[in-house]
Design an enzyme around this catalytic site. Structure first.
Site, mmCIF file in Angstrom:
data_model
loop_
_atom_site.group_PDB
_atom_site.id
_atom_site.type_symbol
_atom_site.label_atom_id
_atom_site.label_comp_id
_atom_site.label_asym_id
_atom_site.label_seq_id
_atom_site.Cartn_x
_atom_site.Cartn_y
_atom_site.Cartn_z
ATOM 1 N N THR A 1 70.368 45.440 16.488
ATOM 2 C CA THR A 1 69.849 45.678 14.875
ATOM 3 C C THR A 1 71.007 46.199 14.108
ATOM 4 O OG1 THR A 1 68.530 47.261 13.697
ATOM 5 C CG2 THR A 1 69.152 48.103 15.614
ATOM 6 N N ASP A 2 70.903 45.771 12.639
ATOM 7 C CA ASP A 2 71.883 46.270 11.745
ATOM 8 C C ASP A 2 71.865 47.884 11.609
ATOM 9 O OD1 ASP A 2 69.452 46.805 10.485
ATOM 10 O OD2 ASP A 2 69.916 45.648 8.717
ATOM 11 N N GLU A 3 70.957 48.414 12.132
ATOM 12 C CA GLU A 3 70.773 49.937 12.040
ATOM 13 C C GLU A 3 71.892 50.721 12.794
ATOM 14 O OE1 GLU A 3 67.341 52.234 12.248
ATOM 15 O OE2 GLU A 3 66.072 50.968 11.242
ATOM 16 N N LYS B 1 69.219 52.037 20.379
ATOM 17 C CA LYS B 1 69.746 50.610 20.076
ATOM 18 C C LYS B 1 71.253 50.509 20.250
ATOM 19 C CE LYS B 1 67.283 47.703 19.563
ATOM 20 N NZ LYS B 1 66.712 46.379 20.537
ATOM 21 N N TYR C 1 66.102 56.151 17.073
ATOM 22 C CA TYR C 1 66.101 54.839 17.289
ATOM 23 C C TYR C 1 67.239 53.970 17.407
ATOM 24 C CZ TYR C 1 65.248 49.885 16.322
ATOM 25 O OH TYR C 1 65.427 48.429 16.169
HETATM 26 P P1 NAD Z 1 57.569 45.285 18.362
HETATM 27 O O1 NAD Z 1 57.264 46.703 18.190
HETATM 28 O O2 NAD Z 1 56.618 44.450 17.496
HETATM 29 O O3 NAD Z 1 57.557 44.574 19.779
HETATM 30 C C1 NAD Z 1 58.069 45.302 20.910
HETATM 31 C C2 NAD Z 1 57.546 44.545 22.021
HETATM 32 O O4 NAD Z 1 58.223 45.038 23.152
HETATM 33 C C3 NAD Z 1 56.188 44.732 22.187
HETATM 34 O O5 NAD Z 1 55.421 43.541 22.720
HETATM 35 C C4 NAD Z 1 56.045 45.838 23.174
HETATM 36 O O6 NAD Z 1 54.824 45.646 24.353
HETATM 37 C C5 NAD Z 1 57.444 45.356 24.203
HETATM 38 N N1 NAD Z 1 57.820 46.507 25.013
HETATM 39 C C6 NAD Z 1 58.106 47.793 24.674
HETATM 40 N N2 NAD Z 1 58.670 48.421 25.661
HETATM 41 C C7 NAD Z 1 58.716 47.555 26.560
HETATM 42 C C8 NAD Z 1 59.158 47.697 28.031
HETATM 43 N N3 NAD Z 1 59.602 48.993 28.682
HETATM 44 N N4 NAD Z 1 58.806 46.774 29.154
HETATM 45 C C9 NAD Z 1 58.238 45.560 28.311
HETATM 46 N N5 NAD Z 1 58.178 45.416 27.227
HETATM 47 C C10 NAD Z 1 58.049 46.327 26.365
HETATM 48 O O7 NAD Z 1 59.132 44.935 17.988
HETATM 49 P P2 NAD Z 1 59.773 43.825 16.883
HETATM 50 O O8 NAD Z 1 59.750 44.181 15.544
HETATM 51 O O9 NAD Z 1 59.205 42.521 17.342
HETATM 52 O O10 NAD Z 1 61.338 43.848 17.599
HETATM 53 C C11 NAD Z 1 61.844 43.125 18.781
HETATM 54 C C12 NAD Z 1 63.286 43.673 18.770
HETATM 55 O O11 NAD Z 1 64.143 43.168 17.566
HETATM 56 C C13 NAD Z 1 63.525 44.792 18.947
HETATM 57 O O12 NAD Z 1 64.573 44.990 20.098
HETATM 58 C C14 NAD Z 1 63.857 45.437 17.735
HETATM 59 O O13 NAD Z 1 64.844 46.417 18.102
HETATM 60 C C15 NAD Z 1 64.731 44.272 17.310
HETATM 61 N N6 NAD Z 1 64.965 44.296 15.873
HETATM 62 C C16 NAD Z 1 63.690 44.407 15.080
HETATM 63 C C17 NAD Z 1 63.661 44.196 13.662
HETATM 64 C C18 NAD Z 1 62.579 44.261 12.861
HETATM 65 O O14 NAD Z 1 62.738 44.460 11.565
HETATM 66 N N7 NAD Z 1 61.445 44.457 13.152
HETATM 67 C C19 NAD Z 1 65.228 43.970 12.774
HETATM 68 C C20 NAD Z 1 66.524 43.916 13.935
HETATM 69 C C21 NAD Z 1 66.147 43.976 15.424
HETATM 70 O O1 DAU Z 2 66.918 47.122 9.841
HETATM 71 C C1 DAU Z 2 66.378 46.532 10.930
HETATM 72 C C2 DAU Z 2 65.257 47.787 11.292
HETATM 73 O O2 DAU Z 2 64.367 47.554 10.398
HETATM 74 C C3 DAU Z 2 64.821 47.441 12.868
HETATM 75 O O3 DAU Z 2 65.730 47.748 13.841
HETATM 76 C C4 DAU Z 2 63.519 48.148 13.265
HETATM 77 O O4 DAU Z 2 63.135 48.074 14.413
HETATM 78 C C5 DAU Z 2 62.455 47.982 12.022
HETATM 79 O O5 DAU Z 2 61.336 49.157 12.239
HETATM 80 C C6 DAU Z 2 62.977 48.267 10.627
HETATM 81 O O6 DAU Z 2 63.374 49.876 10.447
HETATM 82 P P1 DAU Z 2 63.104 50.423 9.087
HETATM 83 O O7 DAU Z 2 63.122 51.973 9.026
HETATM 84 O O8 DAU Z 2 64.131 49.747 7.829
HETATM 85 O O9 DAU Z 2 61.752 49.711 8.595
HETATM 86 P P2 DAU Z 2 60.273 50.322 8.045
HETATM 87 O O10 DAU Z 2 59.508 49.355 7.745
HETATM 88 O O11 DAU Z 2 59.685 51.651 9.201
HETATM 89 O O12 DAU Z 2 60.977 51.023 6.685
HETATM 90 C C7 DAU Z 2 61.534 50.262 5.941
HETATM 91 C C8 DAU Z 2 61.706 50.947 4.538
HETATM 92 O O13 DAU Z 2 60.834 51.397 4.107
HETATM 93 C C9 DAU Z 2 62.527 52.313 4.878
HETATM 94 O O14 DAU Z 2 63.487 52.674 4.109
HETATM 95 C C10 DAU Z 2 61.526 53.407 4.982
HETATM 96 C C11 DAU Z 2 60.528 52.803 3.907
HETATM 97 N N1 DAU Z 2 59.271 53.432 4.295
HETATM 98 C C12 DAU Z 2 58.478 52.882 5.513
HETATM 99 C C13 DAU Z 2 57.433 53.377 5.602
HETATM 100 C C14 DAU Z 2 56.683 52.971 7.238
HETATM 101 C C15 DAU Z 2 58.492 54.125 3.294
HETATM 102 O O15 DAU Z 2 58.758 54.381 2.038
HETATM 103 N N2 DAU Z 2 57.067 54.579 3.655
HETATM 104 C C16 DAU Z 2 56.529 54.019 4.782
HETATM 105 O O16 DAU Z 2 55.458 54.474 4.982
#
Ligand code: NAD
Ligand code: DAU
Length: 336
Positions: free
Chosen positions: A123-125, A151, A147
């Site tokens: 992730t970019d984080e 990662k 988190y």
């Molecule tokens: P999500 O939370 O929607 O899904 C996570 C999935 O992983 C779920 O299906 C869960 O059941 C499964 N899981 C969790 N723990 C597990 C374990 N121990 N064994 C097997 N399965 C398990 O997540 P997402 O948003 O789809 O993210 C997927 C990947 O992309 C993650 O690695 C996350 O860090 C990365 N990522 C997400 C974002 C974003 O914006 N959502 C951005 C950049 C990277």
């Molecule tokens: O940047 C990539 C990441 O993006 C992924 O690696 C993570 O898995 C994914 O959860 C996401 O992280 P963020 O923390 O950026 O996403 P989130 O949707 O939780 O929040 C987006 C922005 O909105 C952040 O600045 C916090 C703000 N926010 C979020 C929630 C849930 C609010 O202001 N209120 C809220 O209730």
């Protein structure tokens, strides 16, 4: 060709499984998922009858489950993770287990079985926050919450298995994804579903934090592209080139739904809240990859998806005790 997708019942993983089944007719997909609160079989209801698709319930921290799922596969993509920053602030133990130890179990098995490619979805984080300019793949890592720290651990372990044992690992670091089937704890689905019910939208701090929004379909296309064109041992940023302040996203959602801005409720900020994420994705662009989804269209379609698919999110918000407990814990005091 058989590919192992871990975490394929989550938001991005399910989109990737669907893409592979649609675009690679001679590939089989094995989906290993623990089905945590975020993993839902409903996310792949439309493909569950496909004979090329198999889902196994199991934990990536369990070497036996991983062996059974990976044996016979040539490729693997690891999406499985604990993914919500706010939850990592309530307790980080699961994050360390899945996002670090689980990655180790997968890498060990990939090494033993001699996989041809292993993609670690990072992730970019992991770069931390940046006031101006953008991170490249060689920028220093500075994860600033539990988190992103976990990662970063998985990201660097994957690299270590390439540099130490030659496991052909590719690491992707993407920005914030949006699209259908995203669990309604994250900003966009939470705010859309709250707004649809006339509930408060809890905007953290001054609402001026910046995220780069990438449509989930473009993220998945980039991963498939890198499986076939990426170089082992390399890291690739995946960006949407679409940076927005949270307040702008919030207003956009309300405008699309025709709901009043009075629903916006400024609340106590997330602790250690990263101010801005920004990626330079020219390395991936240089290989010929371009995101396709225009943000204005993508966000409008995404909002419409939640409007039209209440069946997907309503039971979660209304009947899932886990969601309600989490919501109360995270927002109870904030919203009074
Ligand atoms: P999500 O939370 O929607 O899904 C996570 C999935 O992983 C779920 O299906 C869960 O059941 C499964 N899981 C969790 N723990 C597990 C374990 N121990 N064994 C097997 N399965 C398990 O997540 P997402 O948003 O789809 O993210 C997927 C990947 O992309 C993650 O690695 C996350 O860090 C990365 N990522 C997400 C974002 C974003 O914006 N959502 C951005 C950049 C990277
Ligand atoms: O940047 C990539 C990441 O993006 C992924 O690696 C993570 O898995 C994914 O959860 C996401 O992280 P963020 O923390 O950026 O996403 P989130 O949707 O939780 O929040 C987006 C922005 O909105 C952040 O600045 C916090 C703000 N926010 C979020 C929630 C849930 C609010 O202001 N209120 C809220 O209730």
């Amino acid at each position: 060709m058989r590919i192992l997708v871990t975490g394929g019942c989550g938001f991005i993983g399910s989109s990737f499984v669907r893409l592979v089944l649609a675009e690679r007719p001679d590939w089989e997909v094995v989906n290993l998922d623990k089905l945590t609160y975020a993993g839902r079989l409903e996310n792949l209801r439309d493909v569950e009858a496909d004979p090329r698709y198999r889902v196994l319930r199991g934990d990536i921290c369990d070497p036996e489950a991983v062996h059974d799922a990976m044996v016979g596969c040539t490729l693997a993509v690891n999406f499985a993770a604990e993914t919500h920053v706010d939850r990592s602030l309530l307790g980080a133990a699961h994050f360390i287990d899945t996002d670090i130890k689980g990655v180790l179990v997968l890498l060990e098995e990939a090494r033993r079985l001699g996989l041809a490619r292993f993609v670690q979805i990072s992730t970019d984080e992991v770069y931390g926050s940046i006031e101006s300019g953008s991170f490249t793949e060689t920028s220093l890592l500075n994860p600033r919450n539990p988190y992103s720290a976990s990662k970063a651990g998985g990201d660097r372990l994957a690299y270590a298995y390439w540099s130490t044992y030659g496991v052909p690992v590719i690491i992707t670091r993407a920005s914030n994804n949006y699209g259908p089937y995203q669990y309604p704890e994250k900003l966009i689905p939470l705010f859309v579903t709250n707004a649809l019910r006339g509930q408060a939208l809890p905007l953290y701090g001054d609402g001026r934090n910046v995220r780069d929004w990438l449509h989930v379909s473009d993220h998945c296309r980039a991963i498939l592209f890198l499986l076939e064109h990426g170089t082992p041992g390399e890291v690739y940023n995946v960006a949407g080139d679409n940076e927005r302040e949270n307040i702008e996203i919030t207003r956009k959602i309300l405008h699309l739904l025709g709901r009043p801005e009075s629903l916006i409720t400024p609340v106590q900020d997330r602790v250690g809240h990263d101010r801005r994420y920004s990626l330079d994705a020219s390395k991936l662009g240089g290989l010929g990859f371009r995101p396709r989804v225009d943000f204005e269209q993508g966000i409008a379609e995404t909002v419409r998806w939640y409007v039209e698919n209440e069946w997907w999110w309503k039971p979660l918000k209304d009947h899932d005790g886990e969601f309600r407990r989490y919501y109360e814990q995270q927002y109870g005091e904030r919203l009074g």
